[in-house]
Design an enzyme around this catalytic site. Structure first.
Site, mmCIF file in Angstrom:
data_model
loop_
_atom_site.group_PDB
_atom_site.id
_atom_site.type_symbol
_atom_site.label_atom_id
_atom_site.label_comp_id
_atom_site.label_asym_id
_atom_site.label_seq_id
_atom_site.Cartn_x
_atom_site.Cartn_y
_atom_site.Cartn_z
ATOM 1 N N THR A 117 -72.798 -30.805 15.282
ATOM 2 C CA THR A 117 -71.783 -31.495 14.831
ATOM 3 C C THR A 117 -72.316 -32.877 13.752
ATOM 4 O O THR A 117 -72.415 -33.039 13.294
ATOM 5 C CB THR A 117 -72.769 -32.145 15.968
ATOM 6 O OG1 THR A 117 -72.383 -33.871 16.674
ATOM 7 C CG2 THR A 117 -74.137 -32.290 15.396
ATOM 8 N N TYR A 141 -80.713 -35.394 19.951
ATOM 9 C CA TYR A 141 -79.650 -34.468 19.761
ATOM 10 C C TYR A 141 -79.103 -33.875 18.530
ATOM 11 O O TYR A 141 -78.913 -32.548 17.664
ATOM 12 C CB TYR A 141 -78.495 -34.623 20.640
ATOM 13 C CG TYR A 141 -76.858 -34.172 20.354
ATOM 14 C CD1 TYR A 141 -77.252 -32.417 21.207
ATOM 15 C CD2 TYR A 141 -76.258 -34.858 19.751
ATOM 16 C CE1 TYR A 141 -76.026 -31.834 21.159
ATOM 17 C CE2 TYR A 141 -75.069 -33.687 19.698
ATOM 18 C CZ TYR A 141 -75.314 -32.788 19.455
ATOM 19 O OH TYR A 141 -74.072 -31.931 19.878
#
Ligand code: UD1
Length: 325
Positions: A117, A141
């Site tokens: 990401t 995350y």
């Protein structure tokens, strides 16, 4: 030879599975169906309901299906949830990825592609972000993803494994053939929420912050069509099979749209105003995230085919109409 796709019943994994079977690859999808949806998986793929962190199961699948490459999408992706449940995120994303990598190494899988990401970067780094930009993952995350990147780097150095890390910017849109799309009922992503608001499925769209130092005060993101993202994976797979070294690539177009620009695009597509509500910033959201996609273009020859916000929004709306109708 076949490809193992973890999380293949999810949004991006299901598009990947269609792209693979469309070009004649054999695919085994491993998904625990916690957020994925069985109906999104191509009938030409083998779907196994199970856990990507179950080493014995993964080893058996690799042997039974002759898997030479794994593409790992499975994981939890809701940033605020990761702040509330960090240990759950490390268990589901990092610990299970470790087990999956171990099973791949032990069973002789040669190639591994990992979904990472753009939030591994320092949001204060100059934009657009190249792969070597400073890292500062602030959420559990993002940290869970960066830790998996590191495990892959180390495992590839020590074992007969080559890998590619693809760092996604903001993935949106749906399969042009209407076979799959973003289906999570709890989706938090802007274009999904805007499509839901456009069809009256949620009462309004919230604008999270109108005081950012951007051109119109709202957050700017590099929205990439899921079809172009899937093409990047196909190129990565081909390159790994042809002997390319392990690498990391950004997946984005190199320019962004603001929240207000996304809203205007949706309004143009539906021909009426969207019900919006302006509100405060969402915790942890940076003002702008833009990719420098130079490396993937130069190294893998990636050429985006759908770099068009109108097309992204149209396909998202078409899927939303079909999915809940
Ligand atoms: C987030 C994560 C990213 C992750 C991706 C997929 C962060 C900083 N980034 O991207 O790591 O890979 O999801 O899970 O958490 N917005 C609104 N109203 C809404 C929804 C969003 O105004 O209802 C705004 C946001 O403030 C942001 C932009 O739209 O400026 C995009 O948000 P979103 O689609 O949720 O993605 P990111 O947060 O950028």
């Amino acid at each position: 030879m076949s490809v193992l796709v973890t999380g293949g019943a999810g949004y991006i994994g299901s598009h990947m599975t269609y792209a693979l079977v469309d070009r004649g690859e054999k695919v085994v999808v491993l998904d625990d169906l916690s957020t994925g949806n069985r109906s999104l998986v191509s009938e030409q793929a083998s779907l196994v309901e199970g856990d990507a962190g179950d080493e014995a199961l993964v080893r058996r699948l690799i042997e039974e299906h002759g898997v030479d490459a794994a593409i790992h999408f499975a994981g939890s992706i809701v940033v605020p949830d990761s702040v509330a449940h960090p240990l759950g995120y490390y268990a589901n994303n990092t610990v299970k990825s470790r087990a999956l990598i171990e099973a791949c190494v032990q069973a002789g899988v040669k190639h591994f592609i990992f979904s990472s990401t753009a939030t591994v970067y320092d949001a204060d780094a100059p934009q657009p972000l190249g792969e070597d930009a400073a890292k500062n993952p602030i959420s559990p995350y993002a940290r869970s993803k960066l830790m998996t990147e590191w495990m892959l780097e180390d495992a590839s150095r020590a074992h007969d494994l080559s890998h590619m890390v693809l760092r996604y910017f903001n993935v949106a849109g749906a399969d042009p053939k209407g076979r799959t799309g973003q289906s999570s009922p709890r989706a938090t992503h802007l274009i999904k929420r805007a499509a839901q608001a456009a069809l009256g499925r949620v009462p309004h769209l919230d604008i999270f912050g109108t005081d950012y130092p951007t051109r119109d005060g709202t957050g700017v993101r590099d929205y990439i069509h899921v079809g172009d993202l899937v093409d990047a994976h196909l190129l990565a797979l081909d390159a790994l099979r042809a002997g390319a070294p392990s690498s990391t690539f950004n997946c984005g177009y190199g320019h962004g749209a603001s929240v207000r620009e996304v809203i205007a695009t949706v309004e143009k597509a539906i021909g009426r105003p969207l019900p919006v509500r302006e509100g405060p910033r969402r915790a942890g959201d940076p003002p702008e995230l833009i990719a420098d996609p130079g490396r993937i273009k130069a190294t893998l020859g990636w050429q985006p085919q759908r770099d068009d916000l109108d097309e992204i929004v149209r396909s998202a709306l078409a899927w939303e109409r079909r999915f809940n109708s």
